[in-house]
Design an enzyme around this catalytic site. Sequence first.
Site, PDB file in Angstrom:
ATOM      1  N   HIS A 123     -16.282   0.674   3.179  1.00  0.00           N
ATOM      2  CA  HIS A 123     -14.883   0.414   3.528  1.00  0.00           C
ATOM      3  C   HIS A 123     -14.757  -0.423   4.800  1.00  0.00           C
ATOM      4  O   HIS A 123     -15.203  -0.014   5.873  1.00  0.00           O
ATOM      5  CB  HIS A 123     -14.151   1.741   3.708  1.00  0.00           C
ATOM      6  CG  HIS A 123     -12.697   1.596   4.039  1.00  0.00           C
ATOM      7  ND1 HIS A 123     -11.758   1.247   3.102  1.00  0.00           N
ATOM      8  CD2 HIS A 123     -12.029   1.743   5.198  1.00  0.00           C
ATOM      9  CE1 HIS A 123     -10.573   1.190   3.682  1.00  0.00           C
ATOM     10  NE2 HIS A 123     -10.702   1.487   4.948  1.00  0.00           N
ATOM     11  N   TYR A 132       0.875  -1.170   0.000  1.00  0.00           N
ATOM     12  CA  TYR A 132       0.000   0.000   0.000  1.00  0.00           C
ATOM     13  C   TYR A 132       0.908   1.214   0.000  1.00  0.00           C
ATOM     14  O   TYR A 132       1.476   1.556   1.029  1.00  0.00           O
ATOM     15  CB  TYR A 132      -0.898   0.028   1.232  1.00  0.00           C
ATOM     16  CG  TYR A 132      -1.790  -1.176   1.307  1.00  0.00           C
ATOM     17  CD1 TYR A 132      -3.022  -1.174   0.663  1.00  0.00           C
ATOM     18  CD2 TYR A 132      -1.389  -2.316   1.981  1.00  0.00           C
ATOM     19  CE1 TYR A 132      -3.833  -2.287   0.703  1.00  0.00           C
ATOM     20  CE2 TYR A 132      -2.198  -3.437   2.031  1.00  0.00           C
ATOM     21  CZ  TYR A 132      -3.411  -3.421   1.390  1.00  0.00           C
ATOM     22  OH  TYR A 132      -4.209  -4.520   1.425  1.00  0.00           O
ATOM     23  N   HIS A 146      -3.948  -2.798  -8.064  1.00  0.00           N
ATOM     24  CA  HIS A 146      -5.194  -3.440  -7.679  1.00  0.00           C
ATOM     25  C   HIS A 146      -6.301  -2.458  -7.375  1.00  0.00           C
ATOM     26  O   HIS A 146      -7.400  -2.561  -7.871  1.00  0.00           O
ATOM     27  CB  HIS A 146      -4.952  -4.363  -6.497  1.00  0.00           C
ATOM     28  CG  HIS A 146      -5.786  -5.563  -6.603  1.00  0.00           C
ATOM     29  ND1 HIS A 146      -7.139  -5.486  -6.500  1.00  0.00           N
ATOM     30  CD2 HIS A 146      -5.469  -6.836  -6.872  1.00  0.00           C
ATOM     31  CE1 HIS A 146      -7.621  -6.697  -6.680  1.00  0.00           C
ATOM     32  NE2 HIS A 146      -6.630  -7.530  -6.905  1.00  0.00           N
ATOM     33  N   MET A 168     -11.962  -1.719  10.106  1.00  0.00           N
ATOM     34  CA  MET A 168     -12.780  -0.517  10.019  1.00  0.00           C
ATOM     35  C   MET A 168     -14.161  -0.939   9.574  1.00  0.00           C
ATOM     36  O   MET A 168     -14.343  -2.024   9.022  1.00  0.00           O
ATOM     37  CB  MET A 168     -12.195   0.442   8.993  1.00  0.00           C
ATOM     38  CG  MET A 168     -10.897   1.059   9.433  1.00  0.00           C
ATOM     39  SD  MET A 168     -10.579   2.514   8.463  1.00  0.00           S
ATOM     40  CE  MET A 168      -9.168   3.138   9.345  1.00  0.00           C
ATOM     41  N   HIS A 212     -11.609  -3.543   6.281  1.00  0.00           N
ATOM     42  CA  HIS A 212     -10.342  -4.149   5.891  1.00  0.00           C
ATOM     43  C   HIS A 212     -10.560  -5.628   5.581  1.00  0.00           C
ATOM     44  O   HIS A 212     -11.656  -6.024   5.202  1.00  0.00           O
ATOM     45  CB  HIS A 212      -9.285  -3.885   6.959  1.00  0.00           C
ATOM     46  CG  HIS A 212      -8.881  -2.429   6.980  1.00  0.00           C
ATOM     47  ND1 HIS A 212      -8.206  -1.855   8.017  1.00  0.00           N
ATOM     48  CD2 HIS A 212      -9.087  -1.435   6.081  1.00  0.00           C
ATOM     49  CE1 HIS A 212      -7.993  -0.580   7.752  1.00  0.00           C
ATOM     50  NE2 HIS A 212      -8.526  -0.298   6.589  1.00  0.00           N
TER      51      HIS A 212
END
Length: 584
Positions: A387, A206, A238, A462, A389
Amino acid sequence: MSCLSMKSLLFLLSIPCLCSGQPLPLALRFSTFLDAAKVFHLHWDHDENEVMTFELRVRTTGWVAFGFSLHGKITGSDIMIGGVHPDGSTYFSDWHGVNEKTIEEDESQDYELLSLTEDKTYTTVQFRRYLRTCDPNDLDITIDTQRLIFAFGIDDTVQFFKGQRMVKSLFLMLVQSPDGYKQPSVSLEYDLKLNDFAVPVDETTYACTFIPLPIVKTKHHIYKFGPIITPRNISLVHHILVYACGNHSVLPSGVSDCYGADPDFALCSQVLVGWAIGGGSYQFPDETGISVGTPLDPKYIRLEVHYSNFDLIPGLIDNSGIRLYYTPELRPYDMGVLQTGVFTFPVHFIPPGADDYKSYGLCNSSQFDEVNGAPVPDLHVFGYLLHTHLAGRGVKTVQYRNGEQVRFICEDRMYDFTLQETRDLKNEIIIKPGDEILVECSFQTLDRTGITFGGPSTLNEMCLSFLFYYPRNNISSCMGYPDIQYIAQQLGQEASDPMEGMMAVNMVDWDNDTVKSAEKAAKDADQIVVIKTIDVSNFFWSGQDNPTGGARAPGLGLAAAGPEAVTLWSTSATTRPSGSNQKA
Ligand SMILES: *[C@@H]1O[C@H](CO)[C@@H](O)[C@H](O)[C@H]1NC(C)=O
Ligand SMILES: *[C@@H]1O[C@H](CO)[C@@H](O)[C@H](O)[C@H]1NC(C)=O
Ligand SMILES: *[C@@H]1O[C@H](CO)[C@@H](O)[C@H](O)[C@H]1NC(C)=O
Ligand SMILES: *[C@@H]1O[C@H](CO)[C@@H](O)[C@H](O)[C@H]1NC(C)=O
Ligand SMILES: *[C@@H]1O[C@H](CO)[C@@H](O)[C@H](O)[C@H]1NC(C)=O
């Protein structure tokens, strides 16, 4: 939505099957390559009769297969297989996966062939089906992220298990193609991208960097985003997220791991746009755009590029990012983003060994006018981005008014972390100040042995739902978290303050019963609601990711960073909407 069989479809409209020559000219609004090698090209569209039409073009003269799967598995999958024999005759039928080694032809054939053609290079098949057929051997096409399964062979002897087979997540229920919107007569472009970034030899990276937004002397509107992917690197990049930063003076420079050793690289959490592999450009509705060039506007963004270097190729250099399009031709309204969900830090936790653990975060917007500093106009919500994870499996956002459920604003029961993208609502919806917004996330932690806590790293969790709306107000987030002391007590632990509550959940002996009790306690507990504003001097655009600038619940011994920027209060369990299990 009831299930419908092909027989009624045939009554609806009958198109003769064209089984040679050219494919039918179909006007299908959406298209994408399904694989990085561009062997499979899919066009699709859906209509008010709940029929979805597909055109699949595959670079082969052998058989082709395309269908739906539950988790990428063949067991329970729903597949169409077809092709054109060398003598020009065709075959086409509806199959299903019995187990990982067997597929069977369906008794009920629910895919209607429209055309099936082949030239020297490609096999093209056009077909359609109902979103929900009546056949238990078919899978529904839903508003969730679909797991597509597709395969081909090099000749017409169908050997499904010997062909090249792939799986891809795709959201099919798109509502707007960018071509459907007005284009301004003056359009400027600006690139938010990495410069010659050396992609690490790691499966997952990331990469984050902070980039200024275009500097303009007068107000402009950003009206569109599009991907910039370094050619040939399509399989490497990605997904990409762009987050807005507030007027924060100390953003780090350079490129670094977003969720690594330096927590500053996770600053700025207000999503502006998300792009995922296979996605195209995204344009805002004609009524609205992101304002740049006024004192209230963000000056910087955080660019987050997710690389998947699964083949561990060394020496890759990448220049990918997002191109934004902006215009001085102002739209009627400035766009805002409202972040809702579970307040991440510090009390969000998910027990280990859970198959489907639900977390709840409540936004009670009855204090919006007060926190905003002026009456808040109704929020016209047109889009969203969900969102979580890696443990996230589903996200649902529900609206309540006066204790009554108004609607599901958005939902994805098949959430895929690698497909975080901005999606449009089918119809714009209105949130009135005073409404409650409950976000429910489902997590799966069967592969984990310890508690997963809320936090910015991908191994933390999250539970967020970003709502894109107009006209903009000063509020950037409205999130809630359950009373941790209550949860600890329900689990038979002693806790006299929230910090002890957090430590107490670590003492619990987790089995499926305690996991269920924790979920129930978290659902029943009072919620502490946190509202933050886009405070230009206090940079509240950064948010819960920021361990030094975010809000804190009272009693944890940590001060809220700006008295005007944060409001905390509890809602009582008796007045709280009781979950979201009934559909509106
Ligand atoms: C990515 O693009 C660069 C050129 O910009 C090229 O050297 C590299 O091989 C590409 N990587 C892949 C995986 O295709
Ligand atoms: C941004 O912050 C700087 C330093 O705190 C301040 O001087 C400036 O006025 C701020 N800008 C806005 C638009 O608030
Ligand atoms: C934002 O807050 C200020 C006061 O701090 C207020 O004057 C202004 O009207 C608010 N903006 C909006 C869009 O409500
Ligand atoms: C709950 O049950 C499932 C299935 O039997 C099992 O895999 C999982 O480990 C159990 N969870 C815990 C926390 O014991
Ligand atoms: C939201 O807050 C208002 C004012 O504090 C309160 O009257 C109402 O009951 C709250 N709603 C819920 C669901 O707790």
